[in-house]
Design an enzyme around this catalytic site. Structure first.
Site, PDB file in Angstrom:
ATOM      1  N   ASP A  98      10.381 -32.352  82.290  1.00 42.06           N
ATOM      2  CA  ASP A  98      10.536 -32.823  80.918  1.00 42.06           C
ATOM      3  C   ASP A  98       9.672 -31.976  79.985  1.00 42.06           C
ATOM      4  O   ASP A  98       9.513 -30.782  80.215  1.00 42.06           O
ATOM      5  CB  ASP A  98      10.167 -34.312  80.849  1.00 42.06           C
ATOM      6  CG  ASP A  98      10.906 -35.068  79.760  1.00 42.06           C
ATOM      7  OD1 ASP A  98      10.679 -34.755  78.591  1.00 42.06           O
ATOM      8  OD2 ASP A  98      11.699 -35.968  80.082  1.00 42.06           O
ATOM      9  N   HIS A 169       8.400 -36.797  74.251  1.00 43.40           N
ATOM     10  CA  HIS A 169       9.496 -37.183  75.141  1.00 43.40           C
ATOM     11  C   HIS A 169       9.038 -37.284  76.601  1.00 43.40           C
ATOM     12  O   HIS A 169       9.345 -38.260  77.298  1.00 43.40           O
ATOM     13  CB  HIS A 169      10.616 -36.152  75.011  1.00 43.40           C
ATOM     14  CG  HIS A 169      11.910 -36.539  75.643  1.00 43.40           C
ATOM     15  ND1 HIS A 169      12.179 -36.334  76.980  1.00 43.40           N
ATOM     16  CD2 HIS A 169      13.031 -37.105  75.124  1.00 43.40           C
ATOM     17  CE1 HIS A 169      13.403 -36.754  77.257  1.00 43.40           C
ATOM     18  NE2 HIS A 169      13.942 -37.221  76.145  1.00 43.40           N
ATOM     19  N   SER A 507      17.818 -40.691  78.042  1.00 42.39           N
ATOM     20  CA  SER A 507      16.504 -40.234  78.501  1.00 42.39           C
ATOM     21  C   SER A 507      15.589 -41.413  78.795  1.00 42.39           C
ATOM     22  O   SER A 507      14.684 -41.311  79.618  1.00 42.39           O
ATOM     23  CB  SER A 507      15.847 -39.360  77.433  1.00 42.39           C
ATOM     24  OG  SER A 507      16.399 -38.075  77.401  1.00 42.39           O
TER      25      SER A 507
END
Length: 722
Positions: A98, A169, A507
């Site tokens: 990620d 994220h 996600s």
């Protein structure tokens, strides 16, 4: 070495060394290099080269969600038997590929942890961070992104040479999967509770391949991360990455990396993508990957738009900003605040940069239409133009069922399509329309839930239609989890800092499933990744908390193309009764059936694999059934095999829900098991009842039950006119 190989193709030593960025030698046999088209074509002609494809970019695709999935007591916050049985995922190693990690987050505290498991072989990059007994590994892979020429990298050195998460994220997804217990976690004072991941006592590792610069998340960097994770000893890989375009598996770096991980016994959970709600948009389509869709849960952050005509429209928002006075404010369509540039009216309606005239917008609430740019960005543009507030209206595609609670820069609410139509009707029919936006309120036990998110990508599978994708759905809307506290590298980005933030997307749903995988791995350490996937899929539910069929974002009945086998039920997955198991050899047979020859198979297996003479894609022992073409009046037969993991002796009878216009028979219709681990085969025969039955996909399912366990497999079949 690969440098020597490139030299053999008439490259100089200097050119070969300069060209090669990564050599994948431990698990994946290949390399990444900077080549022009002619050089790439020259290498592709070599008989020892299996595949050459461009270095494509992938896209990055919580205090209440575990309660919604019934993993803790709703009223006492106590863990259920599943969490206790799994010891909260103790010493399972969960990693993500990620955007890095914010190691100082409380979600990665190692308080109460023992020594790092001796099987762990990973490292922590020495770039201004410290790992601990919770966050046991952190590495970054940047050779691919550094090879891309762009001026944007000039001010991003700290991001490009660090495992630190500058976008939020990576931290969000890793803490959702396996963040530690954090009492009092909240977002701007809302959603107060104990933050935790699905496997809160698991160890975690971060493999950073995505950076806050254009053209990052490159496949070359992602493949390098897969190689490292395999060698390091990861148990579960959570991959919230994807692509808008699907490629066959031999040209898909993510699918290749995932195959080698699964071959090493690692489960790979992947986001299904945010390209919905159109059909055929789901990504990460390989059968060895567990593909996750996104849906809502029974918590909402409600903000109302109150109109002076008495209409009160419920919306969603988590904005801290409040209107200064409890009164009605002038309300206009954002198109009425358009400037003078070309296409100004359309752009203004969408609240796009530079489209709003401050003289027209100041002091007013703007009704903006969703689309083209981000939701929060629209509010920022409205605020910069002097607007008092914003009502963000879903367009017809986004529908009514999915409203995202965003942290807007000004008082704002997002409303559904039909409510938006009513709002614009009020504006156009009233001489002096006015409105007020209420503060946000957190509500639980909202019905119906789950509802499929409008952004969640849908099937059918465009690469291998006989494999139903997505596999499962999980909470992916308004998820609160740990976040970065870094200053943004881009001045145009949101400058606000949130230790915990609320995000939506597949996600976010992906790491929910990764956490559950970690728990099941703790309970059943010797089960294969496919057996655990089967346990999750066959115990999923297809009804919401009002006991009605799950709906899509338009509030119409959803199908397996939206949710796969259904919404995840972790407690049920702990005791599935039967599982559909698959080996690496089965996946290779699947590739044989797709026409892969020995050369292409080398991408996936170092050892030679002998393809069966009569391999059929439809016989892959998958827990779901998809048939992309069934002619009217004809039939198709496929084989499946289940393993008893419940009790013995056991007797399972089949229940059938036929798709409309299709007869379904199962032979035998009763399976008897005398011991645990015993496997039984059965055949499923589908037959169109008449010509021209549907000329479309229809859906049904089969369920094996012993009266205690219910092992359900969805059926999707496309019936065509003969």
């Amino acid at each position: 070495t690969y440098v020597s190989f490139v030299i053999l193709l008439s490259f100089s030593i200097e050119r070969a060394r300069e060209a090669i960025r990564y050599s994948y030698t431990r698990h994946i046999n290949g390399f990444t290099a900077i080549l022009n088209e002619g050089e790439a074509a020259q290498i592709a002609k070599h008989p020892g080269v299996v595949s050459v494809f461009p270095d494509r970019r992938k896209k990055l695709q919580t205090t209440h969600s575990w309660n919604f999935m019934l993993m803790e007591n709703q009223f006492t916050d106590k863990a259920t038997a599943f969490w206790k049985e799994a010891k909260f995922g103790q010493d399972v190693i969960i990693a993500n590929i990620d955007g890095g990690v914010w190691p100082e987050s409380q979600s990665f505290s190692d308080e109460g942890y023992g020594p790092v498991p001796s099987r762990w072989k990973g490292t922590c990059a020495k770039a201004g961070i410290r790992c601990n007994r919770k966050l046991i590994g952190a590495r970054y892979f940047n050779k691919g992104v550094l090879a891309v020429p762009t001026d944007a990298k000039a001010g991003a050195h700290a991001d490009l040479y660090s495992v630190r998460d500058f976008g939020g994220h990576g931290t969000h997804t890793l803490s959702t999967a396996a963040g530690n217990f954090v009492p009092g976690a909240n977002f701007s004072g809302a959603a107060l509770g104990v933050a935790k991941g699905g496997a809160p006592r698991a160890r975690v590792a971060s493999y950073k391949t995505c950076f806050n610069v254009p053209d990052s998340c490159l496949e070359s960097d992602v493949l390098a991360a897969f190689e490292a994770a395999i060698s390091d000893g990861v148990d579960v890989l959570s991959v919230s990455l994807g692509d808008d375009i699907n490629y066959d598996y031999f040209a898909d770096g993510l699918a290749i990396g995932a195959f080698h991980a699964v071959r090493a016994g690692i489960t790979v959970v992947a986001a299904g993508g945010n390209a919905g709600p159109g059909l055929g948009t789901v990504s990460n389509l390989a059968p060895w990957m567990f593909t996750v869709a996104a849906s809502t849960m029974d918590r909402s952050f409600e903000t109302y738009a109150e109109l002076r005509n008495g209409l009160r429209i419920k919306g969603a928002s988590m904005t801290e900003a409040l209107l200064p006075v409890r009164k009605f404010y002038p309300l206009i369509s954002a198109a009425e605040a358009a400037g003078l540039r070309p296409n100004a009216t359309r752009d203004a309606l969408l609240c796009k940069p530079g489209s709003l005239d401050p003289a027209k917008a100041k002091g007013k609430i703007l009704a903006c239409l969703r689309g083209d740019i981000g939701r929060v960005e629209k509010g920022k543009i409205a605020a910069m133009a002097g607007a008092s507030g914003m009502i963000l209206c879903n367009d017809k595609i986004n529908g009514d069922g999915d409203l995202t609670a965003d942290p807007h820069f000004l008082p704002a609410t997002q409303i559904g399509y039909r409510d938006g139509v009513a709002l614009f009707r009020y504006i156009s029919s009233t001489k002096h329309p006015k409105a007020y936006i209420t503060p946000s309120t957190s509500m639980v036990n909202v019905k119906p839930a789950p509802v499929m998110a409008d952004f969640s990508s849908k099937g059918p599978n465009t690469i291998a239609p006989y494999v139903l994708k997505p596999d499962i759905t999980a909470p992916g809307v308004n998820i609160i989890a740990a976040y970065t506290e870094a200053k943004p590298t881009d001045p145009s980005e949101d400058p606000r800092k949130f230790p915990y933030n609320i995000l939506s997307g597949t996600s976010m749903s992906c790491p929910h499933v990764s956490g559950v995988f970690g728990l099941l791995r703790a309970v059943y350490p010797h089960w294969s990744p496919s057996a655990i996937r089967s346990a999750i899929m066959t115990t999923a539910r297809t009804r919401d908390n009002a006991r009605n069929p799950i709906l899509d974002s338009t509030l119409e009945k959803a199908t397996p193309f939206s949710y796969g086998s259904g919404h995840i039920r972790p407690n049920r997955a702990m005791d599935p009764g039967l599982v559909y198991d698959l080996s690496v050899s089965d996946y290779l047979d699947f590739l044989c059936a797709r026409g892969y020859n020995k050369t292409l198979l080398k991408l996936f297996s170092d050892a030679p694999h002998e393809c069966p003479k009569h391999a059929r894609i439809m016989d892959l022992n998958y827990p779901s059934i998809a048939v992309p073409k069934l002619k009217g009046g004809s039939s198709i037969t496929m084989t499946r095999k289940v393993k008893n993991v419940g009790k013995s002796p056991a007797r399972y009878a089949v229940r059938i829900k036929e798709p409309k216009g299709v007869s379904v028979s199962v032979k035998p219709n009763v399976l008897k098991f005398n011991k645990l681990g015993e496997e039984k085969k059965f055949k499923v025969i589908l037959k169109a009842k008449w010509n021209g039955t549907a000329d479309d996909y229809v859906f049904g399912g089969i369920t094996w039950t012993d009266g205690i366990h219910y092992v359900r497999s969805p059926i999707a079949v496309y019936v065509v006119t003969a």
